[in-house]
Design a protein around this motif. Structure first.
Motif, mmCIF file in Angstrom:
data_model
loop_
_atom_site.group_PDB
_atom_site.id
_atom_site.type_symbol
_atom_site.label_atom_id
_atom_site.label_comp_id
_atom_site.label_asym_id
_atom_site.label_seq_id
_atom_site.Cartn_x
_atom_site.Cartn_y
_atom_site.Cartn_z
ATOM 1 N N LYS A 36 -12.194 8.566 10.770
ATOM 2 C CA LYS A 36 -12.542 8.782 9.265
ATOM 3 C C LYS A 36 -12.032 10.152 8.872
ATOM 4 C CE LYS A 36 -15.832 10.035 7.214
ATOM 5 N NZ LYS A 36 -17.888 10.475 6.118
ATOM 6 N N GLY A 38 -10.107 11.529 10.465
ATOM 7 C CA GLY A 38 -8.418 12.146 11.101
ATOM 8 C C GLY A 38 -8.285 13.287 12.124
ATOM 9 N N THR A 41 -6.030 12.012 14.726
ATOM 10 C CA THR A 41 -4.865 11.545 14.540
ATOM 11 C C THR A 41 -3.825 13.013 15.343
ATOM 12 O OG1 THR A 41 -5.100 12.702 12.595
ATOM 13 C CG2 THR A 41 -4.991 10.303 12.500
ATOM 14 N N GLU A 81 -14.362 3.272 1.028
ATOM 15 C CA GLU A 81 -14.125 4.746 1.031
ATOM 16 C C GLU A 81 -13.301 4.906 3.233
ATOM 17 O OE1 GLU A 81 -16.709 6.812 -1.000
ATOM 18 O OE2 GLU A 81 -16.345 6.660 -2.539
ATOM 19 N N ILE A 84 -10.674 2.855 3.805
ATOM 20 C CA ILE A 84 -9.042 3.215 3.763
ATOM 21 C C ILE A 84 -9.263 4.353 4.111
ATOM 22 C CG2 ILE A 84 -8.478 4.530 1.690
ATOM 23 C CD1 ILE A 84 -9.926 2.216 -0.218
ATOM 24 N N ALA A 85 -9.482 5.221 4.517
ATOM 25 C CA ALA A 85 -9.484 6.561 5.188
ATOM 26 C C ALA A 85 -9.071 6.433 6.753
ATOM 27 C CB ALA A 85 -10.816 7.944 5.011
ATOM 28 N N LYS A 87 -8.109 3.828 7.794
ATOM 29 C CA LYS A 87 -6.996 3.066 7.416
ATOM 30 C C LYS A 87 -5.257 4.170 7.403
ATOM 31 C CE LYS A 87 -7.670 -1.643 5.642
ATOM 32 N NZ LYS A 87 -7.749 -2.142 5.038
ATOM 33 N N LYS A 88 -5.711 5.303 7.184
ATOM 34 C CA LYS A 88 -4.527 6.037 6.798
ATOM 35 C C LYS A 88 -4.650 6.919 7.551
ATOM 36 C CE LYS A 88 -4.920 10.441 3.922
ATOM 37 N NZ LYS A 88 -5.955 11.300 3.706
ATOM 38 N N ASN A 89 -5.679 7.284 8.736
ATOM 39 C CA ASN A 89 -5.159 7.921 9.807
ATOM 40 C C ASN A 89 -4.717 7.392 10.960
ATOM 41 O OD1 ASN A 89 -6.452 10.554 8.340
ATOM 42 N ND2 ASN A 89 -8.386 9.949 8.574
ATOM 43 N N GLY A 90 -4.797 6.267 10.838
ATOM 44 C CA GLY A 90 -3.881 4.745 11.800
ATOM 45 C C GLY A 90 -5.088 4.986 13.077
#
Length: 94
Positions: A36, A38, A41, A81, A84-85, A87-90
């Motif tokens: 969440k 990141g 990443t 939320e 989504i976070a 997913k955004k960070n893979g």
């Protein structure tokens, strides 16, 4: 439980099972928090570092079960939320 075990042995086995389950949830919560934010990443990650759909469902179920201090809908919004976070960070296995 095995009926050949003493009551003390049965309690010990039950305690061990509970501790293992709590450790698994703890490790999963840490994994979710890391993705969440990141944190993972920036470096090399293995496929096993990513969150599986089964793990995500376990996390959702756990959070919905323990979140008694706020309305269920608010917890669901928070989970969305977080998802989504991540997913955004893979952080999910594709």
């Amino acid at each position: 439980m095995d009926t050949n075990l003493t009551e003390a042995e049965q309690k010990k086995l039950a305690t061990q099972a509970t501790q293992e389950a709590n450790k698994a949830i703890h490790d999963l919560v840490i994994k979710v928090i890391n993705w969440k934010s990141g944190f993972l990443t920036g470096g090399f990650t293995k496929k096993t570092d990513k969150i599986t759909s089964k793990e995500w469902q376990t996390y959702r179920k756990h959070l919905l079960t323990i979140s008694q201090s706020q309305p269920r809908q608010k917890t669901i919004v928070k989970l969305n939320e977080i998802e989504i976070a991540i997913k955004k960070n893979g952080g999910f296995i594709k």
